[in-house]
Write an enzyme that holds these catalytic residues in place. Sequence first.
Site, PDB file in Angstrom:
ATOM      1  N   ASP A  94      -4.082  -3.809  -3.418  1.00  9.79           N
ATOM      2  CA  ASP A  94      -5.190  -2.857  -3.245  1.00  9.79           C
ATOM      3  C   ASP A  94      -6.378  -3.225  -4.132  1.00  9.79           C
ATOM      4  OD1 ASP A  94      -3.488  -1.519  -1.606  1.00  9.79           O
ATOM      5  OD2 ASP A  94      -3.384   0.308  -2.800  1.00  9.79           O
ATOM      6  N   ASP A 112       0.592   0.802   7.050  1.00 13.33           N
ATOM      7  CA  ASP A 112       0.967   0.381   5.700  1.00 13.33           C
ATOM      8  C   ASP A 112       2.401  -0.159   5.652  1.00 13.33           C
ATOM      9  OD1 ASP A 112       0.343  -0.010   3.008  1.00 13.33           O
ATOM     10  OD2 ASP A 112      -0.580   1.958   2.817  1.00 13.33           O
TER      11      ASP A 112
END
Length: 470
Positions: free
Chosen positions: A250, A160
Amino acid sequence: MARTMSRTRKLSAFVATVLAATGAQCLEIENTNEGRLPAMGFNSWNAFLEKINEEKFLTAAREIVDLGLRDLGYTYVNIDDGWSDKKIWRDKDNRIAVDYKKFPDGISGLADKVHAMGLKLGIYSDRGTKTCASYPGSMDYEEIDAKTFSDWGIDYLKYDNCFFPKEEEDEHPWAPEWWSPIQDFNDVRSGPVPAGYDYSTSRSAERYRMMRDALKKQERMIQFGMCNWGHARVERWGNQTGQSWRMWGDIQPTWTGNSDFIRWGIMPILNHALFYLDYTNFWGHGDMDMLEVGNGLTDAEDRSHFALWAILKSPLLIGTLLDKISPAALKTLKNKELIAFNQDPVFGGPARPYKWGINPDWTWNQTHPAEFYSGNSTLGLHVFMLNTLDHATLKRVDFAEVPGLDPAKQYTVHDMWTGKDIGTFGKFFSMAVASHDIACLRLNEYKSERKPAPVRRSALKAVGVSREDL
Ligand SMILES: *[C@@H]1O[C@H](CO)[C@@H](O)[C@H](O)[C@H]1NC(C)=O
Ligand SMILES: *[C@@H]1O[C@H](CO)[C@@H](O)[C@H](O)[C@H]1NC(C)=O
Ligand SMILES: *[C@@H]1O[C@H](CO)[C@@H](O)[C@H](O)[C@H]1NC(C)=O
């Protein structure tokens, strides 16, 4: 990613000779198909957020086997954020501390159990000092963490992009949202980027390469899924760095819309992906984010979401509670023909829109992106027709419009949802498609001298709508 020579048993004498002649220490050789096709499996985030533990992964793994998903190719069981211990952080050897309350046998214990089921185990970390949910990140510990993951038996790393210090910021930051007319992001844009600026020289790319290099040094093949949300034009250097890269923010289980410009519905993500199709092929895949099938979309929306992710060759990572999944959602995830398109060994590129439909071609629009797609697979030429409207409608394939189809020829039309042929047609084919549903078809040239097969009228209703609804 390539394995190193030390892992290769079948090096030919020829290659060995060349090696000796050039004095190369280590030859990168693609002796495995690992990472050639989009990854398939399960990831914990959309189902559990950080509320994870060993039992939840064992349940998911057992369901993957029992429901027949493993045999369809879903083999990765991926741990997302929340597996480490925020209090201890790193142990005396600087390894990330496992949260033993959540994982009593450690990650390696879970890996043994998951491997014993014929599945693989993935883990999660971050290029910054902390993960997005504020657990330890890998910045400046890339080598130790890659070695630790390898020692534990990890097969996949999702990496991430949260919490890095100011000096790690890109000189010329770029986020894909800035390309859109979304004003909220414009105020953080950092001035003009010099013409010809090479984003692979960005700090982002350097940090992701550091983890790639650390992973490559390990004995295990660990797939590298980069999650930097399309920042720093990752698609331009992603193929050299990992097996996949997130293209956008996302996902959330809604058809349209977003939450604070961070989580996005299915249509906005699709709209974005359509402008980046050239970057996806074997070994490198734009990742549209993990699946929300089973998480509250309608059955039609679940079908479209899954089909679009599959045909655009995104990784297919299930993110729902598999022990509570509905028969309809499971049926969608188990569509053999869409999985076969996604995993085709010969055609690596995604399906492409051949026209937009509601809007003019190449319109950037987050509610009504392209509706008409075609793509090739080993089995033939496919057409996919999405209905973005809020009512059922008749959708028509005009053979003259589809690259590769000849309006002078007859085609047998096959429905990928029912697995049955619908009939043989010339010039065009039309079919009713429910709101937010998608027709998935394969068209094979009809060559026989015999009279074409009669049309099965009942099949025309296959996409969940009857003609009376129109
Ligand atoms: C990515 O790199 C691989 C070789 O590793 C190549 O086969 C593939 O075509 C590349 N993808 C694109 C979209 O250029
Ligand atoms: C997206 O397309 C629809 C259909 O053409 C249109 O009504 C809508 O205004 C468009 N949205 C934007 C933000 O332009
Ligand atoms: C599929 O293959 C045909 C040739 O058979 C070609 O004309 C067409 O462009 C291809 N379509 C895609 C989306 O690659």
